[in-house]
Design an enzyme around this catalytic site. Structure first.
Site, short mmCIF file in Angstrom:
data_model
loop_
_atom_site.label_atom_id
_atom_site.label_comp_id
_atom_site.label_asym_id
_atom_site.label_seq_id
_atom_site.Cartn_x
_atom_site.Cartn_y
_atom_site.Cartn_z
N SER A 205 0.82 -1.22 0.00
CA SER A 205 0.00 0.00 0.00
C SER A 205 0.85 1.27 0.00
O SER A 205 1.65 1.48 -0.90
CB SER A 205 -0.95 -0.05 1.19
OG SER A 205 -1.87 1.01 1.09
N HIS A 206 0.71 2.06 1.04
CA HIS A 206 1.37 3.36 1.11
C HIS A 206 2.74 3.28 1.77
O HIS A 206 3.39 4.30 1.95
CB HIS A 206 0.48 4.31 1.91
CG HIS A 206 0.07 3.67 3.20
ND1 HIS A 206 -0.94 2.73 3.26
CD2 HIS A 206 0.57 3.77 4.44
CE1 HIS A 206 -1.05 2.30 4.50
NE2 HIS A 206 -0.15 2.91 5.24
N ASP B 55 -2.25 6.77 -3.29
CA ASP B 55 -1.12 6.09 -2.63
C ASP B 55 -0.49 5.02 -3.53
O ASP B 55 -0.83 4.91 -4.71
CB ASP B 55 -1.57 5.47 -1.30
CG ASP B 55 -2.40 4.21 -1.49
OD1 ASP B 55 -3.05 4.09 -2.53
OD2 ASP B 55 -2.37 3.34 -0.60
N ASP C 196 -0.79 1.80 -4.07
CA ASP C 196 -1.60 0.87 -4.86
C ASP C 196 -2.92 1.47 -5.32
O ASP C 196 -3.80 0.75 -5.81
CB ASP C 196 -1.84 -0.42 -4.08
CG ASP C 196 -2.56 -0.17 -2.76
OD1 ASP C 196 -2.42 0.94 -2.21
OD2 ASP C 196 -3.29 -1.06 -2.29
N ASP D 124 -5.54 2.88 -3.75
CA ASP D 124 -6.83 2.84 -3.05
C ASP D 124 -7.05 4.05 -2.13
O ASP D 124 -8.18 4.42 -1.85
CB ASP D 124 -7.05 1.50 -2.31
CG ASP D 124 -5.93 1.16 -1.35
OD1 ASP D 124 -4.94 1.92 -1.28
OD2 ASP D 124 -6.04 0.12 -0.66
N ARG D 125 -5.95 4.69 -1.68
CA ARG D 125 -6.13 5.89 -0.85
C ARG D 125 -6.13 7.15 -1.71
O ARG D 125 -5.55 7.16 -2.79
CB ARG D 125 -4.99 6.02 0.15
CG ARG D 125 -4.98 4.95 1.19
CD ARG D 125 -3.88 5.23 2.20
NE ARG D 125 -3.98 4.28 3.29
CZ ARG D 125 -3.43 4.45 4.49
NH1 ARG D 125 -2.71 5.52 4.72
NH2 ARG D 125 -3.57 3.54 5.42
N LYS E 56 -11.30 0.03 -1.29
CA LYS E 56 -11.40 1.47 -1.42
C LYS E 56 -10.81 1.88 -2.76
O LYS E 56 -10.06 1.12 -3.37
CB LYS E 56 -10.75 2.18 -0.25
CG LYS E 56 -9.32 1.81 0.00
CD LYS E 56 -8.91 2.33 1.38
CE LYS E 56 -7.58 1.74 1.78
NZ LYS E 56 -7.51 1.39 3.18
C1 G1P Z 1 -4.15 1.56 8.27
C2 G1P Z 1 -5.34 2.45 8.41
C3 G1P Z 1 -6.60 1.69 8.07
C4 G1P Z 1 -6.49 1.09 6.68
C5 G1P Z 1 -5.22 0.27 6.56
C6 G1P Z 1 -4.99 -0.21 5.14
O1 G1P Z 1 -4.26 0.47 9.16
O2 G1P Z 1 -5.43 3.00 9.69
O3 G1P Z 1 -7.69 2.56 8.14
O4 G1P Z 1 -7.57 0.26 6.40
O5 G1P Z 1 -4.10 1.06 6.95
O6 G1P Z 1 -4.84 0.85 4.24
P1 G1P Z 1 -3.55 0.45 10.61
O7 G1P Z 1 -2.08 0.66 10.35
O8 G1P Z 1 -4.10 1.61 11.37
O9 G1P Z 1 -3.91 -0.88 11.18
ZN ZN Z 2 -3.23 1.50 -0.35
#
Ligand code: G1P
Ligand code: ZN
Length: 539
Positions: free
Chosen positions: A112-113, A276, A278, A280-281, A375
């Site tokens: 992800s990010h 981000d 991938d 989704d954000r 998302k």
């Molecule tokens: C974090 C975000 C959560 C999101 C997840 C995946 O998870 O807080 O809302 O779904 O990344 O993108 P966390 O690190 O808080 O468990």
């Molecule tokens: Zn992501």
């Protein structure tokens, strides 16, 4: 050649909030990928005759993981893999392909990010046939399997060239290499009023879109520049790079710095957005104006009637407990269903599958709808552009009108990163024990009504999940505490603070929630226990 290879378990393959995320170096250990993927296969009754989507955000090590998945899938008798060209698929595009092709699921290769590269993170998310990430019961089963795995099976016929669209055979398995963008573009064009957005742009509305050297570059170029007609250069950092060019591809006030400087500078464009790693954000900005993700979810839900894909009616809306309560007031006004879930997208999937909700979102820059089961950053951005095109109002005007009608939830999140795991667990344990005694107590102007553990009873599968701790004050203000489930080093403590104001809507968030944040850190003894006087990231 079919080969069965002996292996020994790793003890750290437990999936977090969204898949398994580890340092690239961890993934590079012998058999680490194979163990994990074979464990997934084992715990879902094998993959014989099944079809899966495979693709990811283009980060370092994904290319190797894809070739390993091909060999494992072929070795385990899968019928077919559908793979994004060059291994590229954004998370939303992968979800769409799973649904569109009615596959048995998919493997999305992304952390992800989180930053990528040899010293960054890599990850695997496993989705089932819903197009969403596998639920807890399944991930628990997978984890159990990773702890006992003794062998895996591959069919090895060398590497597959992923650069050419078309179908190839790999032993008895078919591999279809597909355009990663086409289906996604068709989908969003069917949801939003593209002619209206085109007209808006033609009339001089200026956009900046930051892909952060991650996966959305080619999607955004196609949609915003080619189809919607925004000028060339609208999309910046548009080429997906294995290490994201050193960027931390998380679209927020800390990491999307280049975009923020543009949007807060002279002659700022009208609209800024970022996504981000991938895809989704997302983050939404106006000129010199930031929209919190919690407010964004409320605005999207409130304006569904302006959007062709939703105007005939919506089921309801959901948010994670940590997200501000802004959308709850919109749900009440529109008399639609409303749900509060634990953190993580998988909890929304059941609600979407059972037609309880249409929209959902999290404070962590995620929003989406039942068009897929993840998302979707570009979706949220197009939604905003559609609202702007339909109303003729700026981002700031839309937000101000919204707050005037519903009041404003001032909201901030404070992250304390890389805390020693034991220190973090002790802090939470201490907090948990302390909570019952806090009910009824007063801290300055705030009186605590409720202080308890957040427990979610899933109305669809009746599973019970505990996630974090919530303090609710008599004026509706809230503090939420939880430990992150996505980090790869130590523990991250997240503290979410919200204060609701009915008519005082134009203040600085920090001014409004600063006092509550202090109460929150004092209650949890953050400074004394972690040595951190200040949060590492504030959003
Ligand atoms: C974090 C975000 C959560 C999101 C997840 C995946 O998870 O807080 O809302 O779904 O990344 O993108 P966390 O690190 O808080 O468990
Ligand atoms: Zn992501």
């Amino acid at each position: 050649m079919l080969k069965t290879i002996k292996t020994a378990p790793y003890d750290d393959q437990k999936m977090g909030t969204a898949g398994l995320r580890k340092k690239s170096k961890v993934w590079e250990q012998p058999n680490y990928v194979e163990n994990f993927v074979q464990s997934i296969f084992n715990s879902i009754g094998g993959v014989k005759g099944k079809t899966y989507i495979v693709g990811g955000d283009g980060r370092y090590f994904n290319d190797i993981v894809i070739q390993k998945i091909i060999k494992l899938a072929a070795g385990n008798g899968a019928a077919k893999l559908i793979i994004g060209q060059n291994g590229i698929l954004s998370t939303p595009a992968a979800s769409k392909l799973i649904i569109e092709n009615k596959t048995d699921g998919g493997f999305i290769l992304s952390a992800s990010h989180n930053p990528g590269g040899p010293n960054g993170d890599a990850g695997i998310k496993y989705s089932n046939s819903s197009g969403g990430q596998a639920p807890q019961q399944v991930t628990d089963e997978i984890y159990k399997n990773t702890k006992t795995i003794a062998q895996y099976t591959i069919f090895d016929n060398g590497s597959v060239d992923l650069s050419k669209i078309g179908t190839v055979k790999y032993g008895d398995m078919k591999i279809e290499i597909v355009d990663p963008i086409k289906d996604y573009v068709k989908m969003v064009m069917g949801l939003f009023d593209f002619p209206a957005i085109q007209k808006l742009i033609k009339n001089g509305f200026k956009i900046k879109f930051d892909s952060m050297n991650a996966v959305t570059g080619p999607y955004a170029k196609k949609i915003f520049e080619e189809i919607l007609g925004a000028e060339e250069g609208t999309v910046i950092n548009a080429v997906p790079l294995p290490d994201f060019g050193g960027l931390h591809p998380d679209p927020n006030l800390k990491y999307a710095k280049e975009l923020l400087d543009i949007m807060n500078g002279k002659n700022a464009p009208d609209f800024g957005a970022a996504t981000d790693g991938d895809g989704d954000r997302y983050m939404i900005l106006g000129s010199n104006f930031f929209v919190t993700p919690s407010d964004s979810l409320a605005v999207l839900t409130d304006n569904y009637k302006l959007i062709p894909g939703y105007k005939s009616g919506i089921f309801g809306a959901a948010k994670s407990a940590a997200t501000s309560t802004a959308v709850s007031r919109v749900a009440k006004e529109h008399k639609i269903g409303y749900y509060e879930t634990p953190t993580g997208w998988k909890f929304f999937v059941n609600l979407m599958d059972s037609n309880r909700i249409t929209f959902c979102g999290e404070e962590s820059f995620g929003a989406g709808s039942n068009h897929i089961r993840e998302k979707d950053g570009i979706w949220a951005i197009l939604f905003w552009l559609n609202i702007i095109a339909a109303t003729g109002k700026s981002v700031e005007e839309i937000m101000n009108l919204h707050w005037t009608k519903y009041g404003r939830s001032y909201y901030m999140r404070f992250d304390f990163e890389e805390i020693d795991t034991k220190v973090a667990n002790d802090l939470i344990e201490n907090l948990k024990n302390k909570l019952p005694s806090l009910e009824g107590k007063t801290f300055g102007e705030y009186k605590i009504d409720n202080a308890r553990s957040f427990v979610y009873n899933d109305p669809v599968d009746n599973s019970v999940t505990q996630d974090g701790y919530v303090i609710t004050f008599s004026d509706g203000s809230r503090i939420v505490y939880r430990l992150s489930g996505t980090g790869s080093v130590g523990a991250t403590l997240r503290i979410y603070v919200e204060k609701y104001e009915k008519s005082n809507i134009k203040e600085e968030p920090m001014k409004m929630v600063g006092g509550l944040a202090k109460i929150a850190t004092d209650i949890a003894e953050v400074a004394a226990r972690t040595g951190k006087e200040k949060a590492d990231v504030m959003t």
